[in-house]
Design a protein around this motif. Sequence first.
Motif, short mmCIF file in Angstrom:
data_model
loop_
_atom_site.label_atom_id
_atom_site.label_comp_id
_atom_site.label_asym_id
_atom_site.label_seq_id
_atom_site.Cartn_x
_atom_site.Cartn_y
_atom_site.Cartn_z
N GLU A 1 0.85 -1.20 0.00
CA GLU A 1 0.00 0.00 0.00
C GLU A 1 0.89 1.25 0.00
OE1 GLU A 1 -2.17 0.59 3.70
OE2 GLU A 1 -3.97 1.01 2.54
N GLY A 2 1.18 1.76 -1.21
CA GLY A 2 2.20 2.80 -1.30
C GLY A 2 1.68 4.21 -1.54
N ASP A 3 0.38 4.38 -1.83
CA ASP A 3 -0.14 5.73 -2.10
C ASP A 3 -0.04 6.60 -0.85
OD1 ASP A 3 -0.77 4.98 -4.62
OD2 ASP A 3 -2.94 5.22 -4.41
N ALA A 4 0.37 7.84 -1.08
CA ALA A 4 0.41 8.78 0.04
C ALA A 4 -0.97 8.90 0.66
CB ALA A 4 0.86 10.14 -0.47
N SER B 1 9.65 -0.69 -3.06
CA SER B 1 9.50 -0.06 -4.38
C SER B 1 8.02 0.20 -4.67
CB SER B 1 10.07 -1.00 -5.44
OG SER B 1 9.60 -0.64 -6.71
N TYR B 2 7.70 1.44 -5.03
CA TYR B 2 6.29 1.79 -5.29
C TYR B 2 5.71 0.97 -6.43
CZ TYR B 2 2.19 4.65 -6.39
OH TYR B 2 0.91 5.09 -6.64
N VAL B 3 6.51 0.72 -7.47
CA VAL B 3 5.97 0.04 -8.65
C VAL B 3 5.60 -1.41 -8.34
CG1 VAL B 3 8.06 -0.87 -9.73
CG2 VAL B 3 6.20 -0.02 -11.18
N CYS B 4 6.08 -1.94 -7.23
CA CYS B 4 5.69 -3.31 -6.87
C CYS B 4 4.24 -3.39 -6.42
CB CYS B 4 6.63 -3.88 -5.80
SG CYS B 4 8.23 -4.31 -6.50
N GLY B 5 3.56 -2.26 -6.35
CA GLY B 5 2.12 -2.27 -6.19
C GLY B 5 1.41 -2.61 -7.49
N GLU B 6 2.11 -2.53 -8.60
CA GLU B 6 1.56 -2.97 -9.89
C GLU B 6 1.66 -4.49 -9.90
OE1 GLU B 6 0.98 -3.99 -13.98
OE2 GLU B 6 2.70 -4.53 -12.77
N GLU B 7 0.58 -5.15 -10.29
CA GLU B 7 0.50 -6.59 -10.01
C GLU B 7 1.60 -7.42 -10.65
OE1 GLU B 7 -3.27 -8.12 -11.27
OE2 GLU B 7 -3.11 -7.30 -13.29
N THR B 8 2.01 -7.10 -11.88
CA THR B 8 3.04 -7.95 -12.50
C THR B 8 4.43 -7.66 -11.93
OG1 THR B 8 3.34 -6.41 -14.36
CG2 THR B 8 1.72 -8.16 -14.66
N HIS C 1 7.21 17.77 -7.29
CA HIS C 1 7.39 16.67 -6.34
C HIS C 1 6.86 15.35 -6.92
CE1 HIS C 1 7.01 14.29 -2.66
NE2 HIS C 1 5.74 14.10 -2.98
N PHE C 2 5.65 15.42 -7.52
CA PHE C 2 5.06 14.17 -8.02
C PHE C 2 5.82 13.65 -9.24
CE2 PHE C 2 1.26 15.73 -5.63
CZ PHE C 2 1.33 14.74 -4.66
N MET C 3 6.30 14.54 -10.10
CA MET C 3 7.07 14.06 -11.25
C MET C 3 8.41 13.47 -10.78
SD MET C 3 6.93 13.42 -14.39
CE MET C 3 5.68 14.36 -15.27
N ALA C 4 9.00 14.08 -9.79
CA ALA C 4 10.25 13.53 -9.23
C ALA C 4 10.01 12.16 -8.61
CB ALA C 4 10.81 14.50 -8.19
N PHE C 5 8.85 12.01 -8.01
CA PHE C 5 8.47 10.72 -7.43
C PHE C 5 8.44 9.64 -8.51
CE2 PHE C 5 5.15 7.62 -6.44
CZ PHE C 5 5.54 7.19 -5.18
N THR C 6 7.83 9.97 -9.65
CA THR C 6 7.77 9.00 -10.76
C THR C 6 9.17 8.69 -11.27
OG1 THR C 6 5.60 9.81 -11.38
CG2 THR C 6 6.79 8.57 -13.05
N ALA C 7 10.00 9.73 -11.40
CA ALA C 7 11.37 9.49 -11.87
C ALA C 7 12.11 8.55 -10.92
CB ALA C 7 12.11 10.82 -12.00
N ASP C 8 11.88 8.71 -9.63
CA ASP C 8 12.54 7.84 -8.65
C ASP C 8 12.00 6.42 -8.68
OD1 ASP C 8 14.08 9.90 -7.79
OD2 ASP C 8 12.87 10.36 -6.02
N GLU C 9 10.70 6.28 -8.93
CA GLU C 9 10.07 4.98 -8.76
C GLU C 9 9.86 4.23 -10.08
OE1 GLU C 9 9.53 3.54 -5.97
OE2 GLU C 9 9.86 5.21 -4.58
N SER C 10 10.13 4.86 -11.21
CA SER C 10 9.95 4.19 -12.50
C SER C 10 10.76 2.89 -12.55
CB SER C 10 10.43 5.12 -13.61
OG SER C 10 10.52 4.42 -14.83
N CYS C 11 10.16 1.84 -13.07
CA CYS C 11 10.89 0.56 -13.12
C CYS C 11 11.87 0.53 -14.28
CB CYS C 11 9.92 -0.61 -13.20
SG CYS C 11 9.30 -1.00 -14.86
#
Length: 506
Positions: free
Chosen positions: A173-176, A253-260, A417-427
């Motif tokens: 459960e990674g959503d702020a 890792s935030y992206v591990c909330g994506e099922e695959t 902040h949110f775009m930086a978050f995506t850059a950090d968490e992109s797989c």
Amino acid sequence: MTPATLYLSNDTSSRAVGADRLAKQLRQQSNARLIRTSSRGAFFLEPMIERDVTEGREGRMVWCNVTASDLPNIVAGRGGVPLRSIPFLSAQSRFTFSNFGITQPLALDEYRTRGGFEGLERALDMARDSIIEELKIAGLRGRGGAAYPVWSKWQAARQTESDEKFVVVNADEGDAGTYCDRMVMEGDPFRLIEGMLICARAIGATKGYVYCRQEYPAAAGAMRAAVRKVEEAGLLELNGRPFAIDVVLGAGSYVCGEETALLESLEGRRGVVRAKPPYPAVSGLYRKPTIVSNVLTFATVPNILTRGGAWHASLGTDRSRGTIALQIGGRVAQPGLVEIPFGLSLRKVLDQFGGGMAAGSRFKAVQVGGPLGSLFPESKLDIPICYDSFSDAGAILGHGGIVVYDEDTDMVELARHFMAFTADESCGKCTPCRIGSLRGRELLDLVHGGRATKAELTLLTDLADTMRTASLCALGGRAPYPVLTAIEHFPGEFQTRLRAQEAGTG
Ligand code: SF4
């Protein structure tokens, strides 16, 4: 004299505001008997102590924001207010969270006394297809973000021939601002296990996993203890065969909330998104049929089996059936968890349950659905909370997290902040997200620093459009929404930064 029976939450959030210190003091008193329960989710009232009164546990008296100096009065029964007089709690429709604040999380007998495992018992008496039909009637959609019909996934897994099938709980459960999955695991873990077993029965699964984010040590510990208790009680078996459940910690890792990506991680690899199809229901963990759903989805299932699909379908709106868990946070007066039927407007939720703005602050924006959610101004607050209305408005409900921002919020900084978050968490699997998020962050750095031109702001919106349409998964595909909605609804803040540059003052 009989000691007073007092109840105090043992949830992480309650402990964070001093519940353990109060518990220690109460345990030293011979005239008080303390029971640690799950949390009611009224965090603005924590630490909250409850006390039995004659009409029983549901009719308790309650003392809020308790400090050590309040304890003598509480033990003596002086003061307090009736629990049912607190509108934040009494105005909710709690079904999935019906045990919250009432039971001890690891008391299996209490769970059963309150109807626990009745849904599983019913499922064991039903044909597999009938269980799936019940979910179809219920209209249950996944509560994690994609809102896909649950019955359809279960049917695909059920119909796929395989020697092994899996049930995987997405507890990453990674959503702020979201925490209801944690609360279920810490506060009502048997409900999650029951939901997993019903799913396993329906699809013919042989093993279950709870993939829990490492930031939730108490939740993982409660889940492991609950699995042991259910096993010792002889309930962890299906069709005469043991059904093992493992609790596995993710690595943050935030992206591990994506099922695959979650499945890749569970198999021991880096959490990188897999292209779909095939979908996990057909080819998931170790390429076997796998149902991956979040905690809340599984926790909703037992009531559907107990009360029937028609009951669930009678709640909510036409295409968003049942109740939704909303986690209200940010600059509101009453942060906390609520469970209500779909359909109430965002404005009513914030007024009625959030209690309006925190003292001394004025509303500026709200974000629903975590770091990929749209940023809405006051004019959008009348949107009903349901999947379709949010989709029509270019927004997502996600996991039901609502974060309110006040007038001091810098919207350019927030977008950055949110775009930086995506850059950090992109797989890193696809170019639009891997490279696009980095370039997006750079452009927003320029805007934020007052160094961008109008052309660069246009480039930013073009880039966002590319990410939105060409990314492989929702992380890259949704990442532009906070940026685009911030530009759309708060254009002045972006223009001001540009004008500073054009005037030579940036
Ligand atoms: S959108 Fe981002 S997180 Fe998703 S697959 Fe592409 S690179 Fe990975």
